[in-house]
Design an enzyme around this catalytic site. Structure first.
Site, short mmCIF file in Angstrom:
data_model
loop_
_atom_site.label_atom_id
_atom_site.label_comp_id
_atom_site.label_asym_id
_atom_site.label_seq_id
_atom_site.Cartn_x
_atom_site.Cartn_y
_atom_site.Cartn_z
N ASN A 149 -5.42 3.21 7.40
CA ASN A 149 -6.81 3.56 7.13
C ASN A 149 -7.76 3.05 8.20
OD1 ASN A 149 -6.58 5.16 4.84
ND2 ASN A 149 -6.46 3.40 3.48
N HIS B 91 0.84 -1.20 0.00
CA HIS B 91 0.00 0.00 0.00
C HIS B 91 0.88 1.25 0.00
CE1 HIS B 91 -3.05 2.69 2.34
NE2 HIS B 91 -3.00 3.00 1.06
#
Length: 719
Positions: A501, A451
């Site tokens: 997140n 990511h």
């Protein structure tokens, strides 16, 4: 042999020159308590020898002295201020006694001489460096100021203005720049350093170099008249106020200390420096910034250790899906010399990806950081293609297509059929389960998440997500490749939102509920930026992320963690999304975006956004800053704690670095766990309980309650 210790020794050589050689038992020289004590003993031994006519200081390692031993700082700074003052005063006196030797002293510097290492150099009379050298005072990055005489000697050597710029910014200098500014006296090739140092020392011993005048200047008051003093220090104070702001006390304290010490001799000035150092050592900012340094060292060491386990060499990358993100990932590999295939099904997307890479390089050229050769070599490493077979020889494939599980699964399945059996496949996803995506592959052991954060070239973090079937060999190879790309890898386990997140969306949820209860989003942004210290408040950040992206991700989080992250009724983010207000990407969100008269980006609170919220939120009312901070930060802190308790992230230190590098968490607060512990775990429990009625994201775990009651620290568990 005049003196022999574990970190340094002193040998009498020909021509009555004593060579003081730093050679610690570890990989680098640094000033820990043992080294300081040995320097004191060595100084006494040199002073007692009638045979010594000059001293040459050098290092037996590839670098001079990297600075103080920062691992000693946090326990040291927990002591009473009187005890810290005693320690720093005693240590700085060791440097004074060395400076006061009755013979000339030349310091020969190779590699890094930073912090205490450069303070050691300034205690000498003459400094010669080689072309590999970097010198300076980075203490401001730790929330500190030099404490062993740096604020006294450097202004008297290069002038107050230059010295303040060195110290308040923390930027180091190469040998040529240090020579230009007067901090060193010569620059030579590495192979000539020892010879040059001895030659200059012999000139000083023979009276050809007036070392006594140099030494006297370092002990005297600064040579500034009243007008010069006012001009110099008021300008420096204004510059520090503009650049550092009020959250970072160290640069302000440096200006204050050097200003007050300007008319004092060495001993008086050193007393002020010692007192300033202690005052900073007791600040939360210092504790946080030292904590960041130690956490960063842990993360780097862990990354290198994992990378050593890599058995597959990564020579070629492939990025699937061009555009802004794909172009950024391709650029990052190419700029580090890795040939990167950039594959898409759409020529326009390939063009956009190349444009993104070119734009980054062009901006680098404008700033003088990139030359034409570097630009050409980087772009030549990116090979755009529409042909699926072009990725057949790639060693590491990074899928970066649209954030849709079905699309990603199809692309991954097709990729596996195209590439070699030992190729590693990664997905650049921000929320989609790695375990779910792995089901589309026949060999899930060679698959993991990778990511990246946007903009890729600026954001240091890469979250590497381990799936339940991901092999250690895959993780090692991806960590090694991430390091080669110049990024900081942090390995986390799979869960909705992974680490960054997962903790971000409760923060957004807390913000949304505040708006529903009547808060003005501009007021919340102002508090979270100006008071808490985020680079942008939650409304502005959501506009940057994009309301479409945020709404989609919140749905993923709601599905994955329904007990805490159910979507909020009348969520302002969803209202904006449904109204086609996506944020910066289409110029309208919470704010309306435009360009000012000079062509610079500008934003203003949108009347349309306020109108959209009417009937869905309570009447506007003021919230005090403490409540605003608590209502958005408690959910983030709670979720970070749960991630640690569940083993999603291995340590508090890694979680702190992830949020610093991935979200821009305010450095003066040190990261989410350092923020909690600076508040005090018991105080955090009380604060969270105060807001527990607002819902599950405010309700703490049994684990944190137990930690608080037993007086434990999350950092004692870091490994």
């Amino acid at each position: 042999m005049i003196f022999e210790g574990k970190s340094l020794s002193v040998v009498l050589t020909d021509n009555s020159i004593a060579e003081l050689v730093f050679d610690a038992q570890g990989s680098v020289n640094k000033f820990d308590r043992q080294t300081v004590e040995e320097l004191n003993q060595a100084t006494v031994a040199i002073a007692a020898s009638n045979d010594v006519k000059g001293v040459l200081v050098r290092s037996a390692k590839s670098t001079f002295i990297v600075g103080a031993d920062i691992t000693e700082f946090l326990p040291l700074f927990e002591m009473d201020p009187v005890d810290i003052l005693t320690w720093v005063a005693k240590t700085s006196q060791v440097f004074d006694h060395f400076e006061d030797l009755a013979v000339p002293i030349v310091v020969a510097i190779n590699g890094f001489a930073l912090g205490g290492g450069f303070e050691m150099a300034l205690a000498g009379d003459i400094r010669v460096v080689d072309t590999t050298s970097r010198v300076g005072f980075p203490e401001v990055k730790l929330g500190l100021m030099p404490g062993f005489g740096g604020t006294v000697r450097l202004p008297r050597v290069i002038g107050a203005d230059n010295a303040l710029e060195w110290m308040t910014t923390g930027r180091d200098r190469d040998g040529a720049q240090a020579l230009k500014e007067g901090a060193v006296d010569a620059v030579v090739a590495p192979e000539h350093l020892h010879e040059a140092g001895r030659s200059m020392l012999q000139d000083a011993m023979a009276g050809k170099l007036d070392w006594q005048v140099r030494r006297a200047q370092k002990k005297a008051p600064l040579m500034l008249n009243a007008n010069e003093s006012v001009m110099s220090f008021s300008t420096a104070a204004a510059m520090v106020a503009a650049q550092a702001g009020r959250h970072y006390p160290a640069p302000h304290k440096m200006v204050e200390t050097i200003s007050k010490a300007a008319r004092l001799d060495r001993d008086g000035a050193l007393k002020l420096e010692n007192e300033g150092f202690v005052a900073l050592a007791k600040t939360d900012a210092c504790k946080a910034q030292v904590g960041i340094f130690l956490a960063d060292q842990l993360v780097k060491a862990k990354g290198k250790k994992v990378a050593k386990g890599a058995t597959k060499e990564i020579k070629q990358h492939a990025v699937l899906g061009a555009g802004i993100m794909g172009g950024g990932i391709a650029y990052q590999g190419a700029v580090k010399g890795i040939t990167t295939i950039m594959k898409d099904i759409n020529q326009a997307a390939l063009d956009l990806g190349l444009k993104e890479a070119s734009s980054i390089l062009e901006k680098g050229m404008q700033r003088g950081k990139v030359d034409a050769k570097k630009m050409a070599s980087t772009l030549n490493k990116i090979i755009p293609t529409l042909d699926q077979n072009a990725i057949a020889n790639a060693d590491l494939i990074i899928e970066a297509v649209v954030e849709n599980p079905k699309v990603k699964a199809a692309v991954l399945a097709e990729t596996e059929k195209t590439v070699a059996d030992d190729a590693i496949i990664c997905s650049n996803t921000s929320t989609i389960s790695i375990n779910q995506l792995a089901k589309s592959l026949e060999k899930p052991e060679r698959f993991c998440g990778m990511h990246f954060f946007n903009p890729v070239h600026k954001m240091p973090l890469v979250e590497i997500i381990r799936g339940e079937n991901t092999s250690d060999a895959t993780i090692s190879a991806v960590v090694a490749s991430t390091l080669k790309m110049g990024k900081t890898p942090i390995v986390v386990n799979d869960c909705p939102g992974f680490l960054v997140n997962r903790v971000l969306f409760p923060y957004f949820a807390g913000f949304s509920q505040l708006l529903i209860d009547g808060a003005d989003f501009t007021a919340v942004d102002k508090v979270m930026e100006k008071v808490f210290g985020w680079p942008m408040g939650p409304a502005f950040l959501l506009d940057v992320v994009g309301m479409d992206t945020a709404d989609h991700a919140s749905s993923v989080m709601s599905d994955g963690i329904p007990e805490r992250m159910q979507k909020i009724d009348n969520d302002p983010v969803t209202l904006l999304y449904k109204a086609g207000r996506f944020g910066q990407k289409n110029g309208k969100g919470f704010y309306d975006f435009s360009l000012d008269k000079r062509g610079r980006p500008a934003k203003k609170a949108s009347p349309e956004a306020y109108a959209l919220f009417e009937g869905h939120v309570a009447a506007t009312k003021e919230f005090d800053k403490e409540e605003i901070i608590a209502r958005v930060m408690i959910p983030m802190a709670n979720e970070a704690i749960r991630c640690l308790e569940e083993g999603i992230v291995a340590s508090a230190a890694e979680a702190d670095i992830a949020l610093l590098f991935g979200l821009g968490f305010p450095p003066f607060r040190g990261g989410i766990f350092r923020y909690i512990e600076t508040m005090g775990l018991a105080n955090f429990v009380v604060l969270a309980d105060k807001y527990a009625s607002l819902g599950p994201i405010y309700q703490i775990s049994d684990g944190v309650r137990e930690m608080a009651s037993s007086g434990k620290s999350y950092f004692s568990q870091s490994a």
